[in-house]
Design an enzyme around this catalytic site. Structure first.
Site, PDB file in Angstrom:
ATOM      1  N   VAL A 181       0.712  -0.711  -0.412  1.00  0.00           N
ATOM      2  CA  VAL A 181      -0.384  -0.229  -0.036  1.00  0.00           C
ATOM      3  C   VAL A 181       0.953   1.186  -0.372  1.00  0.00           C
ATOM      4  CG1 VAL A 181      -1.437   1.146   1.037  1.00  0.00           C
ATOM      5  CG2 VAL A 181      -1.604  -1.130   1.752  1.00  0.00           C
ATOM      6  N   VAL A 190      -6.520  20.828  -3.808  1.00  0.00           N
ATOM      7  CA  VAL A 190      -6.760  20.879  -2.528  1.00  0.00           C
ATOM      8  C   VAL A 190      -5.402  22.317  -2.294  1.00  0.00           C
ATOM      9  CG1 VAL A 190      -6.616  18.513  -1.458  1.00  0.00           C
ATOM     10  CG2 VAL A 190      -4.321  20.083  -2.059  1.00  0.00           C
ATOM     11  N   LYS A 240      -7.249  -2.183   9.190  1.00  0.00           N
ATOM     12  CA  LYS A 240      -8.817  -2.387   9.863  1.00  0.00           C
ATOM     13  C   LYS A 240      -8.428  -2.986  11.141  1.00  0.00           C
ATOM     14  CE  LYS A 240      -7.575  -5.455   6.890  1.00  0.00           C
ATOM     15  NZ  LYS A 240      -6.653  -5.336   5.627  1.00  0.00           N
ATOM     16  N   GLU A 288     -10.190   5.172   5.062  1.00  0.00           N
ATOM     17  CA  GLU A 288     -11.199   4.286   4.404  1.00  0.00           C
ATOM     18  C   GLU A 288     -10.783   3.357   3.110  1.00  0.00           C
ATOM     19  OE1 GLU A 288     -14.421   5.814   2.755  1.00  0.00           O
ATOM     20  OE2 GLU A 288     -14.047   4.203   2.411  1.00  0.00           O
ATOM     21  N   VAL A 316     -11.442  -0.419   5.032  1.00  0.00           N
ATOM     22  CA  VAL A 316     -12.185  -1.581   4.329  1.00  0.00           C
ATOM     23  C   VAL A 316     -12.428  -1.670   2.591  1.00  0.00           C
ATOM     24  CG1 VAL A 316     -15.335  -2.444   4.904  1.00  0.00           C
ATOM     25  CG2 VAL A 316     -13.841  -1.397   6.392  1.00  0.00           C
ATOM     26  N   GLY A 325     -10.799  -2.071   0.573  1.00  0.00           N
ATOM     27  CA  GLY A 325      -9.151  -1.097  -0.641  1.00  0.00           C
ATOM     28  C   GLY A 325     -10.140  -0.188  -0.897  1.00  0.00           C
ATOM     29  N   GLU A 374      -3.364 -10.577   3.615  1.00  0.00           N
ATOM     30  CA  GLU A 374      -2.416 -10.692   5.125  1.00  0.00           C
ATOM     31  C   GLU A 374      -0.682 -11.548   4.944  1.00  0.00           C
ATOM     32  OE1 GLU A 374      -3.654  -7.668   6.934  1.00  0.00           O
ATOM     33  OE2 GLU A 374      -4.541  -7.954   5.041  1.00  0.00           O
ATOM     34  N   ASP A 395     -10.530 -10.999   9.274  1.00  0.00           N
ATOM     35  CA  ASP A 395     -10.305  -9.981   8.377  1.00  0.00           C
ATOM     36  C   ASP A 395     -11.512  -9.144   8.165  1.00  0.00           C
ATOM     37  OD1 ASP A 395      -8.719  -8.201   6.693  1.00  0.00           O
ATOM     38  OD2 ASP A 395      -9.157  -8.665   5.723  1.00  0.00           O
ATOM     39  N   LYS A 409     -13.694  -5.854   9.453  1.00  0.00           N
ATOM     40  CA  LYS A 409     -14.040  -5.198   8.363  1.00  0.00           C
ATOM     41  C   LYS A 409     -15.764  -5.223   8.880  1.00  0.00           C
ATOM     42  CE  LYS A 409     -10.771  -5.861   5.457  1.00  0.00           C
ATOM     43  NZ  LYS A 409     -10.397  -6.785   3.451  1.00  0.00           N
TER      44      LYS A 409
HETATM   45  P1  NAP Z   1       3.452  -4.309   3.883  1.00  0.00           P
HETATM   46  O1  NAP Z   1       3.444  -5.268   2.046  1.00  0.00           O
HETATM   47  O2  NAP Z   1       3.471  -6.159   4.725  1.00  0.00           O
HETATM   48  O3  NAP Z   1       4.076  -3.104   3.677  1.00  0.00           O
HETATM   49  C1  NAP Z   1       4.201  -2.962   5.336  1.00  0.00           C
HETATM   50  C2  NAP Z   1       5.052  -1.897   5.640  1.00  0.00           C
HETATM   51  O4  NAP Z   1       5.578  -1.798   6.662  1.00  0.00           O
HETATM   52  C3  NAP Z   1       6.889  -2.547   4.675  1.00  0.00           C
HETATM   53  O5  NAP Z   1       7.436  -1.150   4.068  1.00  0.00           O
HETATM   54  C4  NAP Z   1       7.789  -3.194   5.951  1.00  0.00           C
HETATM   55  O6  NAP Z   1       8.759  -2.190   6.028  1.00  0.00           O
HETATM   56  C5  NAP Z   1       6.856  -1.370   7.041  1.00  0.00           C
HETATM   57  N1  NAP Z   1       6.829  -2.304   8.467  1.00  0.00           N
HETATM   58  C6  NAP Z   1       6.034  -3.505   8.917  1.00  0.00           C
HETATM   59  N2  NAP Z   1       6.419  -2.795  10.036  1.00  0.00           N
HETATM   60  C7  NAP Z   1       7.266  -2.483  10.887  1.00  0.00           C
HETATM   61  C8  NAP Z   1       8.012  -1.559  11.467  1.00  0.00           C
HETATM   62  N3  NAP Z   1       7.844  -2.586  12.768  1.00  0.00           N
HETATM   63  N4  NAP Z   1       8.640  -0.885  11.661  1.00  0.00           N
HETATM   64  C9  NAP Z   1       9.130  -0.621  10.240  1.00  0.00           C
HETATM   65  N5  NAP Z   1       8.206  -0.685   9.558  1.00  0.00           N
HETATM   66  C10 NAP Z   1       7.497  -1.600   9.486  1.00  0.00           C
HETATM   67  O7  NAP Z   1       1.398  -4.532   3.929  1.00  0.00           O
HETATM   68  P2  NAP Z   1       0.315  -3.534   2.989  1.00  0.00           P
HETATM   69  O8  NAP Z   1      -0.095  -5.318   2.445  1.00  0.00           O
HETATM   70  O9  NAP Z   1       0.819  -2.435   2.329  1.00  0.00           O
HETATM   71  O10 NAP Z   1      -0.382  -3.286   4.441  1.00  0.00           O
HETATM   72  C11 NAP Z   1      -0.046  -2.433   5.452  1.00  0.00           C
HETATM   73  C12 NAP Z   1      -1.488  -1.836   5.715  1.00  0.00           C
HETATM   74  O11 NAP Z   1      -2.917  -2.029   4.712  1.00  0.00           O
HETATM   75  C13 NAP Z   1      -1.839  -3.277   6.645  1.00  0.00           C
HETATM   76  O12 NAP Z   1      -2.870  -2.620   7.419  1.00  0.00           O
HETATM   77  C14 NAP Z   1      -3.069  -3.893   5.873  1.00  0.00           C
HETATM   78  O13 NAP Z   1      -3.903  -4.862   6.753  1.00  0.00           O
HETATM   79  C15 NAP Z   1      -3.530  -2.795   4.310  1.00  0.00           C
HETATM   80  N6  NAP Z   1      -4.041  -2.767   3.965  1.00  0.00           N
HETATM   81  C16 NAP Z   1      -3.647  -3.698   2.809  1.00  0.00           C
HETATM   82  C17 NAP Z   1      -4.330  -4.036   1.573  1.00  0.00           C
HETATM   83  C18 NAP Z   1      -3.293  -4.831   0.603  1.00  0.00           C
HETATM   84  O14 NAP Z   1      -4.268  -5.015  -0.570  1.00  0.00           O
HETATM   85  N7  NAP Z   1      -2.331  -4.460   0.686  1.00  0.00           N
HETATM   86  C19 NAP Z   1      -5.452  -3.678   1.749  1.00  0.00           C
HETATM   87  C20 NAP Z   1      -6.051  -2.684   2.063  1.00  0.00           C
HETATM   88  C21 NAP Z   1      -6.155  -2.885   3.848  1.00  0.00           C
HETATM   89  P3  NAP Z   1       9.888  -2.675   5.165  1.00  0.00           P
HETATM   90  O15 NAP Z   1       9.548  -2.820   4.395  1.00  0.00           O
HETATM   91  O16 NAP Z   1      11.030  -2.703   5.205  1.00  0.00           O
HETATM   92  O17 NAP Z   1      10.215  -4.627   5.394  1.00  0.00           O
HETATM   93  N1  HSE Z   2      -6.129  -9.586   2.886  1.00  0.00           N
HETATM   94  C1  HSE Z   2      -6.857  -8.106   2.947  1.00  0.00           C
HETATM   95  C2  HSE Z   2      -8.345  -9.369   1.559  1.00  0.00           C
HETATM   96  C3  HSE Z   2      -6.515  -7.379   2.112  1.00  0.00           C
HETATM   97  O1  HSE Z   2      -7.479 -10.253   0.737  1.00  0.00           O
HETATM   98  O2  HSE Z   2      -9.746  -8.740   1.135  1.00  0.00           O
HETATM   99  C4  HSE Z   2      -7.715  -6.340   1.801  1.00  0.00           C
HETATM  100  O3  HSE Z   2      -7.683  -5.901   3.348  1.00  0.00           O
END
Ligand code: NAP
Ligand code: HSE
Length: 428
Positions: free
Chosen positions: A14, A33, A105, A129, A132, A134, A190, A201, A205
């Site tokens: 993200v 903005v 979430k 936003e 939940v 995406g 996740e 998850d 949501k």
């Molecule tokens: P991700 O790909 O695992 O990325 C996590 C990032 O946070 C990485 O850059 C990581 O650093 C950094 N990080 C994690 N723990 C850390 C710590 N303790 N100290 C410093 N940096 C840290 O996760 P993501 O998929 O982008 O998801 C991020 C959030 O968005 C989560 O809450 C997820 O539930 C939510 N979300 C994700 C999606 C999706 O499609 N992926 C959709 C909706 C919501 P490094 O890069 O150095 O490892």
């Molecule tokens: N792991 C979540 C999903 C990411 O599959 O919907 C989006 O919240």
């Protein structure tokens, strides 16, 4: 023109999307903005990790305090995930008067009320936003678009990973483990995919959506949860044969101010629009007393879809800054939460039984349903090709959850029933 400076926590799926969108849409954002938006610093866990998107190395930090204590940073965007560090970071940021945008979430479902209260105390925004569904702007829709209506039902396919898995199992006969691996590689799942496949998850949501929709503080522990790890290819084939698609469905209902919220694999009639939501797509079906049926559809996960929601929140914060109206909570739950008992929760059920193939068995089974006032919509008996038992497939009319549980307990003690193979809720 002085830029609005943003501290980004996380540069994974993200976070990378946020950087890309802010860069690519800078001109439009600025026009909307009135100031440039600058990602000033980025927290990562490893500064030296190879990344698929080049960012200015000077912006990367491994120290959260470097961002929190930077007086120039107006807004933080938390997209690192997890609970403890994320909560601590957001609380520190709010105490320093920084506004917050998060996609988390897990955090919002568990500690959302507390964070929003702290934000209000410091005249700060906390917007979420992307937490939940995406890329679907469902949170703003529930808060603003439905403000004049009374919502009685919210049904959501709100987990992209499980919808991707079930779709591939249904359409291609793919194996569960293979598709889960694919969903992980595509960045949908996740970090620990157990929370996707076991329904947690989606439950988080649904707690957020039902709080917003029913205007009562629905907590995660109010949501009953069952995931998809027990769904077999056979169940999916049966669903199709009877005119249903198997979906992991979040279902929140309200009747006379009594609420129930659940997440479970559900057989959705193919005539219902939710049955056509496939792959990583999400959809939220909302029934309002005045408006009737509505449905919101879009990508529920992935880099750019999720980042569009995050950046939209960022724009909202900056607009509020310009207008001097940050911290005006748009939504505060004001209704008392009253949960339905199992006697008050009603739905149709699909039951697949393996039974002894002899005279009188069907009569004994239907007798148990009759004794507990569960009315049957259809009963199909057929021989089981794999063994000498027969298969009985039953679909009920609306029955209370309590009655169904009693029927199933009764079945467990019956000699003629070899196996209660599957039980699913039926919708549509
Ligand atoms: P991700 O790909 O695992 O990325 C996590 C990032 O946070 C990485 O850059 C990581 O650093 C950094 N990080 C994690 N723990 C850390 C710590 N303790 N100290 C410093 N940096 C840290 O996760 P993501 O998929 O982008 O998801 C991020 C959030 O968005 C989560 O809450 C997820 O539930 C939510 N979300 C994700 C999606 C999706 O499609 N992926 C959709 C909706 C919501 P490094 O890069 O150095 O490892
Ligand atoms: N792991 C979540 C999903 C990411 O599959 O919907 C989006 O919240």
């Amino acid at each position: 023109m002085k830029p609005i400076k943003v501290g980004l926590f996380g540069l994974g799926t993200v976070g990378t999307g946020v950087v890309r969108i802010v860069e690519a849409h800078q001109e439009d954002l600025q026009k909307q903005v009135g100031s440039p938006i600058e990602i000033a610093k980025i927290l990562v866990s490893d500064k030296h990790k190879a990344r698929r998107f080049t960012v200015d190395a000077d912006k990367l930090t491994e120290d959260p305090a470097e961002i929190i204590n930077d007086p120039e940073i107006d807004v933080i965007v938390e997209v690192m995930g997890g609970i403890d560090l994320a909560k601590k970071t957001i609380l520190s940021a709010l105490e320093k008067g920084k506004h917050v945008v998060t996609a988390n979430k897990d955090l919002m479902a568990l500690h959302g009320s507390e964070l929003l209260a702290v934000a209000a105390k410091h005249n700060c925004d906390v917007l979420y936003e992307a937490s939940v569904a995406g890329g679907i702007p469902i949170i703003r829709t529930l808060i603003e678009g439905f403000t004049s209506d009374r919502i009685t039902k919210i049904m959501g396919i709100v987990n992209g990973t499980t919808n991707y898995i079930l779709t591939k199992m249904s359409q291609e006969g793919a194996a569960y483990e293979d598709v889960l691996k694919e969903a992980q590689e595509l960045g949908y799942a996740e970090a620990d995919p157990t929370s996707d496949v076991e329904g947690l998850d989606a439950a988080r949501k649904m707690a957020i959506l039902s709080t917003l929709g029913f205007r009562a503080d629905v907590a995660l522990e109010d949501v009953t949860v069952k995931g998809i790890s027990g769904v077999s290819k056979e169940d999916i084939l049966y669903a199709k044969r009877l005119g249903y698609e198997m979906k992991l469905l979040g279902i929140a209902e309200r009747q006379d101010d009594l609420i129930s919220v659940s997440v479970q694999p559900t057989m959705v009639k193919t005539s219902h629009p939710l049955s056509t939501v496939n792959g990583v797509f999400n959809a939220v079906y909302v029934y309002g007393e005045a408006v009737g049926e509505t449905m919101f559809y879009g990508p529920g996960a992935g880099e750019l879809p999720t980042a569009t929601s995050v950046v939209a929140d960022l724009v909202a914060v900056v607009r509020n800054l310009k207008l001097g109206v940050n911290g005006q909570r748009m939504f505060v739950p004001y209704k008392e939460k009253k949960l339905k008992t199992d006697e008050q929760i009603a739905s149709k059920y699909f039951i697949l039984l393996h039974v002894e193939d002899k005279a009188g068995v069907l009569a004994k089974i239907t007798q148990v349903f009759a004794e507990h006032e569960v009315s049957l919509a259809s009963v199909i008996q057929q021989p089981n090709e794999a063994n000498p038992d027969a298969e009985i497939v039953i679909v009920t009319h609306d029955a209370s959850k309590a009655s169904m549980n009693t029927v199933l307990r009764h079945f467990e003690g019956m000699d003629v029933i070899r196996n209660i193979k599957s039980v699913y809720r039926v919708e549509g």
